[in-house]
Structure formats: C-alpha cells, structure tokens
Write a protein that holds these residues in place. Structure first.
Motif, mmCIF file in Angstrom:
data_model
loop_
_atom_site.group_PDB
_atom_site.id
_atom_site.type_symbol
_atom_site.label_atom_id
_atom_site.label_comp_id
_atom_site.label_asym_id
_atom_site.label_seq_id
_atom_site.Cartn_x
_atom_site.Cartn_y
_atom_site.Cartn_z
ATOM 1 N N GLY A 38 -7.616 51.132 41.394
ATOM 2 C CA GLY A 38 -7.395 51.603 40.040
ATOM 3 C C GLY A 38 -8.314 52.747 39.706
ATOM 4 O O GLY A 38 -7.935 53.695 39.005
ATOM 5 N N GLY A 39 -9.556 52.703 40.213
ATOM 6 C CA GLY A 39 -10.472 53.788 39.956
ATOM 7 C C GLY A 39 -10.036 55.074 40.598
ATOM 8 O O GLY A 39 -10.160 56.162 40.044
ATOM 9 N N LEU A 40 -9.491 54.980 41.816
ATOM 10 C CA LEU A 40 -9.031 56.177 42.519
ATOM 11 C C LEU A 40 -7.901 56.863 41.773
ATOM 12 O O LEU A 40 -7.839 58.086 41.678
ATOM 13 C CB LEU A 40 -8.566 55.815 43.938
ATOM 14 N N PHE A 41 -6.962 56.070 41.281
ATOM 15 C CA PHE A 41 -5.795 56.648 40.614
ATOM 16 C C PHE A 41 -5.989 56.774 39.111
ATOM 17 O O PHE A 41 -5.098 57.253 38.422
ATOM 18 C CB PHE A 41 -4.549 55.778 40.887
ATOM 19 N N GLY A 42 -7.128 56.293 38.615
ATOM 20 C CA GLY A 42 -7.384 56.407 37.182
ATOM 21 C C GLY A 42 -6.499 55.517 36.359
ATOM 22 O O GLY A 42 -6.247 55.762 35.183
ATOM 23 N N GLY A 43 -5.990 54.422 36.963
ATOM 24 C CA GLY A 43 -5.078 53.538 36.242
ATOM 25 C C GLY A 43 -5.832 52.420 35.566
ATOM 26 O O GLY A 43 -7.033 52.255 35.696
ATOM 27 N N LYS A 44 -5.084 51.641 34.804
ATOM 28 C CA LYS A 44 -5.658 50.493 34.118
ATOM 29 C C LYS A 44 -5.050 49.231 34.661
ATOM 30 O O LYS A 44 -3.938 49.202 35.139
ATOM 31 C CB LYS A 44 -5.380 50.583 32.609
ATOM 32 N N LYS A 84 -1.423 53.248 47.713
ATOM 33 C CA LYS A 84 -0.840 52.558 46.560
ATOM 34 C C LYS A 84 -1.011 51.043 46.670
ATOM 35 O O LYS A 84 -1.075 50.334 45.663
ATOM 36 C CB LYS A 84 0.653 52.889 46.457
ATOM 37 N N GLN A 85 -1.070 50.545 47.919
ATOM 38 C CA GLN A 85 -1.242 49.108 48.134
ATOM 39 C C GLN A 85 -2.716 48.720 48.258
ATOM 40 O O GLN A 85 -3.025 47.593 48.601
ATOM 41 C CB GLN A 85 -0.478 48.686 49.396
ATOM 42 N N ASN A 86 -3.603 49.702 47.985
ATOM 43 C CA ASN A 86 -5.047 49.475 48.019
ATOM 44 C C ASN A 86 -5.560 49.114 49.415
ATOM 45 O O ASN A 86 -6.553 48.388 49.560
ATOM 46 C CB ASN A 86 -5.459 48.401 47.010
ATOM 47 N N GLN A 87 -4.873 49.613 50.459
ATOM 48 C CA GLN A 87 -5.321 49.421 51.835
ATOM 49 C C GLN A 87 -5.974 50.738 52.284
ATOM 50 O O GLN A 87 -5.366 51.555 52.971
ATOM 51 C CB GLN A 87 -4.153 49.033 52.730
ATOM 52 N N LEU A 88 -7.225 50.912 51.864
ATOM 53 C CA LEU A 88 -7.882 52.207 52.021
ATOM 54 C C LEU A 88 -8.125 52.587 53.475
ATOM 55 O O LEU A 88 -8.000 53.758 53.846
ATOM 56 C CB LEU A 88 -9.204 52.208 51.249
ATOM 57 N N LYS A 89 -8.483 51.629 54.303
ATOM 58 C CA LYS A 89 -8.766 51.947 55.706
ATOM 59 C C LYS A 89 -7.507 52.445 56.421
ATOM 60 O O LYS A 89 -7.553 53.414 57.187
ATOM 61 C CB LYS A 89 -9.357 50.735 56.417
#
Length: 314
Positions: free
Chosen positions: A306-312, A241-246
């Motif tokens: 945003g792309g992963l969660f499909g959000g805007k 959720k915080q965009n910390q993918l690693k």
C-alpha cells in the motif's frame, strides 16, 4: 460420445493431427504450441466454460485421446519428421485419386475452386480455430470439416495445378501496356508474435484487477517467448500488485536485461529495492516487549505494498 472421424484425411486411415489442433498443415512449432495452450485451457476440467460432469468427461477424453497425442506428434523432432513425410505422400496419393474424392462442405468445395488457395485456406483455418471447441458435442464434426480443408489444400498443393478456371485476361483492342501488367502483390500482413495475444488478454485482466488470471496468461506467454521484455515487465507489475516484491524484482531485472529502457522497470525497481531494504532492516531490529501495549502499525495503512502504490487499506 464416439471420437471416430470418417471425413477428410481421416477417411484414408490417417490421423489428421493438424485438424485436431486446427492449425495449417505448414504451421511451425511455435504456432502449434500456442494453439495447444489455448485448447488445453479450454478443455481443462477447471475451465469456467465446463459446467457439467458430462462435459468434463468429454473434455478429458478430447484432451487425452486427441489433443495431447496431436501436440506430442507435431512437436517431437522425430515424430514430426515422420509425420511430415507421410503427409507429403498423402498429398500425392490424393492427386492420383482426385476423381473419387468427395467433398461434403461448401467451404471445401469453395477452396477446391479458389484461385488464391493459400489465403482462403489460412483464413478459414483461423476463423474455425476461434470457436473449434466452444461446443464440445460438435467438436468431432468440426475436426472433420477442418480435415476436409486440409485434404483439399494438400491435393491442390501436391498437384501443382489449379482446379479453378484461368483468370480472365483483358480482351479487345485497347493495346495498352497497363492491361498486361500484373497488379503488384499485396503487402504482407504483419503477424502477431506468439506471445502478443496472451499479453493483450493479460493487459485487459490487469485493467480489471484480475491479477491471478493475468499471471496465468503471462506465464504461458513466457513459456513461448522467455526473452520477451514486455512479458517480464507486465508479470512483474502483477507480482507487485499481489505484494510479492521479490518476484516482482526478479522479473523487472529480467526486463531491464532484455530492454534497458523499459520504463515500468526503471520506475518501480528502485522503489522495490528500497522497500525490500526497509523490510530487511526492520526484521533485524528487536524491541523490548511492552506488557499490555500494542505496537502501532507504521506501514501507512496499506502495508508495504500500500505504501508503494500510495493506496489505503480497504
């Protein structure tokens, strides 16, 4: 504010570390750690519950002079052993001096006469712990009350005799075998694992999109149970959720090692790996600069996350 306590076990020149942390005298190290973390968060100077300079000073004194020493004593292998021996001796001393023991609270007097001392004692300690440090000004009095309960429990346990009147037995001429049959003991209540309270709070915070606070709860839970797959899976979602993918991938990996059927990890790990792969590939591609032309954003509006969660993008 004076931190001197003169009730309960403190009255006998004994520092009641269990009362300071509000844990039963037979609490194990895991429960003691769990309770310490709860208190430490409450007394931290950045706690939202502490608003004035006076309260911050008092919280700091309680933490440094009472709570931290209690935790160190009860979790250190050598100090815990020594303390337990002294505690046992204190129980025997109290039995010998029981005639002179004075109880100040109704709850302590009730405990002294209770037929089921263990149940009442544990319930009372748990109830007091919920609000022990809510009012910092009253915290010393609360510790004194807990220590008085510990005094009664030690005295009753060491004496091996009940101060309560004997349980009434059936009388009359009924003569049935059922009247002399003891009732079966109640089924044991399943206790929460050390991390379950943290997980519940974290889940509530995640539902409210309070990810930073949720992460703190889950980090504390992992300190207690580093091999809890649910904790790893939840904190991975928080990092996601915080965009910390690693970081999310690391914890999803840990979750799957501990539980190969973890659904969240099975769902999100392939997506994260794909996103990280795309991120790595794009960083290697070099394009010739175009003077005066702004490169279009192809991330889908919300960036990689945003792309992963499909959000805007908001």
């Amino acid at each position: 504010m004076s931190l001197r306590i003169d009730r309960g076990l403190f009255k006998y020149d004994f520092i009641d570390h269990h009362a300071i942390l509000c844990v039963p005298v037979d609490a194990d190290v895991k429960d003691i750690r769990k309770r310490y973390l709860q208190i430490a968060r409450r007394l931290h100077p950045d706690s939202s519950a502490i608003s004035t300079a006076t309260e911050k000073q008092l919280a700091s004194e309680l933490l440094s002079k009472l709570v931290n020493p209690a935790y160190e004593t009860l979790t250190g292998e050598r100090t815990r052993t020594e303390y337990t021996i002294v505690l046992s001796q204190m129980g025997k001393r109290l039995v010998q001096e029981s005639a002179s023991v004075e109880l100040n609270s109704d709850l302590s007097r009730q405990l002294a006469a209770a037929p089921n001392i263990d149940l009442l004692y544990k319930n009372a300690i748990a109830k007091i712990a919920a609000t022990q440090y809510d009012s910092l000004q009253q915290s010393i009095q609360v510790i004194a009350q807990i220590s008085e309960l510990n005094l009664v429990y030690l005295m009753r346990s060491a004496g091996k005799v009940s101060t309560a009147p004997p349980t009434a037995k059936p009388t009359g001429n009924s003569g049935t075998s059922k009247s002399n049959t003891a009732a079966p003991p109640p089924a044991p209540v399943k206790e929460d694992s050390p991390s379950e309270q943290y997980i519940r709070r974290a889940q509530g915070l995640i539902d409210k999109n309070q990810f930073a606070q949720a992460k703190v709860e889950l980090q504390d839970a992992l300190k207690l149970e580093p091999k809890n797959s649910q904790c790893h899976s939840l904190i991975a979602l928080v990092y996601l959720k915080q965009n910390q993918l690693k970081m999310a991938k690391i914890h999803f990996d840990n979750a799957l090692k501990l539980d190969p059927n973890d659904q969240a990890a099975l769902t999100w790990k392939p997506k994260i790996e794909k996103a990280l792969g795309q991120q790595s590939s794009s960083s290697k591609v070099t394009s010739p600069p175009q003077t005066g032309t702004k490169q279009p954003d192809k991330s889908g509006g919300g960036g990689l996350f945003g792309g992963l969660f499909g959000g805007k993008k908001k």
